[in-house]
Design an enzyme around this catalytic site. Structure first.
Site, PDB file in Angstrom:
ATOM      1  N   LYS A   1       0.837  -1.205   0.000  1.00 10.00           N
ATOM      2  CA  LYS A   1       0.000   0.000   0.000  1.00 10.00           C
ATOM      3  C   LYS A   1       0.871   1.255   0.000  1.00 10.00           C
ATOM      4  O   LYS A   1       0.600   2.215  -0.720  1.00 10.00           O
ATOM      5  CB  LYS A   1      -0.955  -0.025   1.202  1.00 10.00           C
ATOM      6  CG  LYS A   1      -2.056  -1.068   1.059  1.00 10.00           C
ATOM      7  CD  LYS A   1      -2.789  -1.376   2.366  1.00 10.00           C
ATOM      8  CE  LYS A   1      -3.746  -2.560   2.176  1.00 10.00           C
ATOM      9  NZ  LYS A   1      -4.352  -3.015   3.454  1.00 10.00           N
TER      10      LYS A   1
ATOM     11  N   GLN B   1      -4.014  -1.726   9.784  1.00 11.64           N
ATOM     12  CA  GLN B   1      -3.975  -3.033   9.116  1.00 11.64           C
ATOM     13  C   GLN B   1      -4.652  -4.099   9.990  1.00 11.64           C
ATOM     14  O   GLN B   1      -4.308  -4.274  11.154  1.00 11.64           O
ATOM     15  CB  GLN B   1      -2.519  -3.431   8.803  1.00 11.64           C
ATOM     16  CG  GLN B   1      -2.390  -4.746   8.057  1.00 11.64           C
ATOM     17  CD  GLN B   1      -3.020  -4.715   6.666  1.00 11.64           C
ATOM     18  OE1 GLN B   1      -2.894  -3.733   5.936  1.00 11.64           O
ATOM     19  NE2 GLN B   1      -3.727  -5.782   6.304  1.00 11.64           N
TER      20      GLN B   1
ATOM     21  N   ASP C   1     -10.399   3.712   4.725  1.00 15.99           N
ATOM     22  CA  ASP C   1     -10.531   2.263   4.554  1.00 15.99           C
ATOM     23  C   ASP C   1     -11.951   1.792   4.895  1.00 15.99           C
ATOM     24  O   ASP C   1     -12.279   0.628   4.718  1.00 15.99           O
ATOM     25  CB  ASP C   1      -9.496   1.560   5.443  1.00 15.99           C
ATOM     26  CG  ASP C   1      -9.189   0.139   4.972  1.00 15.99           C
ATOM     27  OD1 ASP C   1      -9.338  -0.136   3.766  1.00 15.99           O
ATOM     28  OD2 ASP C   1      -8.798  -0.682   5.819  1.00 15.99           O
TER      29      ASP C   1
END
Lengths: 282, 282
Positions: B53, B97, B120
């Site tokens: 990413k 994450q 996200d």
């Protein structure tokens, strides 16, 4: 076998009986749970709903503050009223009666309600918390449907549940609650093709479409459970009751099914909001 | 007829090409879009994802700030880090994450991310806004699936879509997005009975279950569209690709399907967050 009539008045009575002592405890501490109801305009049905909710509060020792605004109210003026209620420590729950007149941005008004006072479960934040299984007050009718299922010991896990309707305060949250209780969930709506075939596969059917007698007897699998959240003019549900009765193993009547439990749920959420608020100030 | 391979690398390239000018415009104003990535512990797969990413950001002129915390990090310490990033005006997006080590309350950490930086799409507030069709950054993989369907002009309205999986960042939000695009949506999971029969009824199948080759070829209706959001060890999806390929009219490969579009979506959300932030300060 005769189908079981899922009597909402019995379920509502049990909920309200359970609240009495909690209201007394709060009042002994000098706290009267208070629900603010906001009605915009003069729609007779909405006036009736708001009055019923206010009366239900008073019978239980819950106070209610009725805010009645003219139908010309602007979105900004309505947001101002909501913010005042958000900031008022005497108010524990806020209910904005749906629908508001068309010129108002109803979603913006719902979103303005403080999460802790959203006892009717209308904000997107409450919906998100409900759907992800976090704390919060789910929408009252979806929660009422779950309470009825539990009261009658109806298995939800692993069942095929079909929800007809996808409104933000009914179809979507009841789908989310059933999914979190391990039902396999299908959500149908106006664009659904062959809805009869989809409903024929359902162990649990939730009608939340707002069309009188929409669900036909021929759609119902023998032995299915039917919950009718519809409430159309003339006390008619979203289900063709007589035709579905012969197929179902259990069914909610209209009136006397989901409706009374919805109101009891609203009272329950208001008492819980007052308890949480009292807990914070201790 | 040969099935269409839904090539995610092509879709991702189109998204990224569209971002280049927007990043340049921001940089001309002295603003470099910046994604903060938080990695807790040393799981090798997670390290790889975070690095991928970060690299994707830098290739597009987006900066990234990598926060790497030891696996012993407490929930409170993690919340502190998130709050620092929330308050840092140089940071436009925050990605925590998943998964974090088991001792940490991952949900509490997700919920702490500022709504405007939740690129996200992991907070319940974002989920609620997504599900009710309001603005916000939907979870990246669900949004990527919708983008692939649209890129390939696949009809969603009125189709029976079956989602296998109900996680907060994949199964639930993709169900919500498909519902809002007028699919009839069935959400399945580990407690679903006769899943093969349910999938056999699907025009669109989304596999989001996290089990390698879970979806069998015999479950697939001739001509169905298959989107595989799984990414298991050894580059294996949730779908038995070879067996399903003979049934499907279109299918995403693994790798090169949903994955690259997910990363491009994350970049797109980060740029949009930077644009919104710039708009506020003008």
């Amino acid at each position: 076998m005769e189908p079981i009539i899922l009597d909402g008045t019995v379920v509502a009575k049990q909920i309200k009986d359970g609240l009495k002592g909690r209201v007394e405890n709060l009042r002994a501490k000098g706290i009267t749970p208070c629900l603010a109801t906001i009605l915009v305009g003069g729609d007779p049905a909405s006036e009736t709903y708001v009055r019923m909710k206010g009366n239900a509060c008073s019978r239980l020792g819950i106070s209610s503050k009725r805010v009645h605004l003219p139908k010309e109210t602007t979105t900004i003026a309505l947001l101002d009223e909501i913010n005042k209620l958000n900031e008022d420590p005497q108010i524990h729950g806020i209910l904005l009666q749906h629908p508001v007149p068309g010129d108002i941005d109803e979603r913006a008004a719902f979103e303005a309600i403080d999460l802790e006072k959203d006892v009717d479960g209308v904000t997107s934040a409450t919906f998100g918390r409900t759907a992800l299984g976090l704390s919060g007050f789910p929408s009252c009718t979806p929660k009422a449907i779950m309470t009825i299922l539990d009261y009658y010991n109806i298995t939800i896990e692993g069942q095929n549940a079909v929800v007809i309707g996808r409104s933000p305060i009914l179809g979507k949250p009841v789908s989310a609650l059933l999914l979190n209780r391990d039902a396999t969930i299908t959500t149908c709506h106006s664009k659904t093709k062959d809805i009869d075939k989809i409903v024929q596969n359902a162990d649990i059917v939730v009608a939340a479409v707002g069309k009188p007698k929409f669900v036909q007897g021929s759609w119902i699998k023998q032995g299915a459970i039917i919950l009718d959240a519809g409430y159309n003019e003339g006390n008619i549900g979203d289900v063709d009751y007589d035709a579905c009765l012969t197929q179902a193993s259990a069914i909610t009547p209209v009136p006397g099914g989901v409706g009374p439990v919805t109101i009891a749920t609203l009272l329950s959420h208001t008492v819980e909001a007052a308890e949480r608020s009292a807990g914070k100030n201790e």
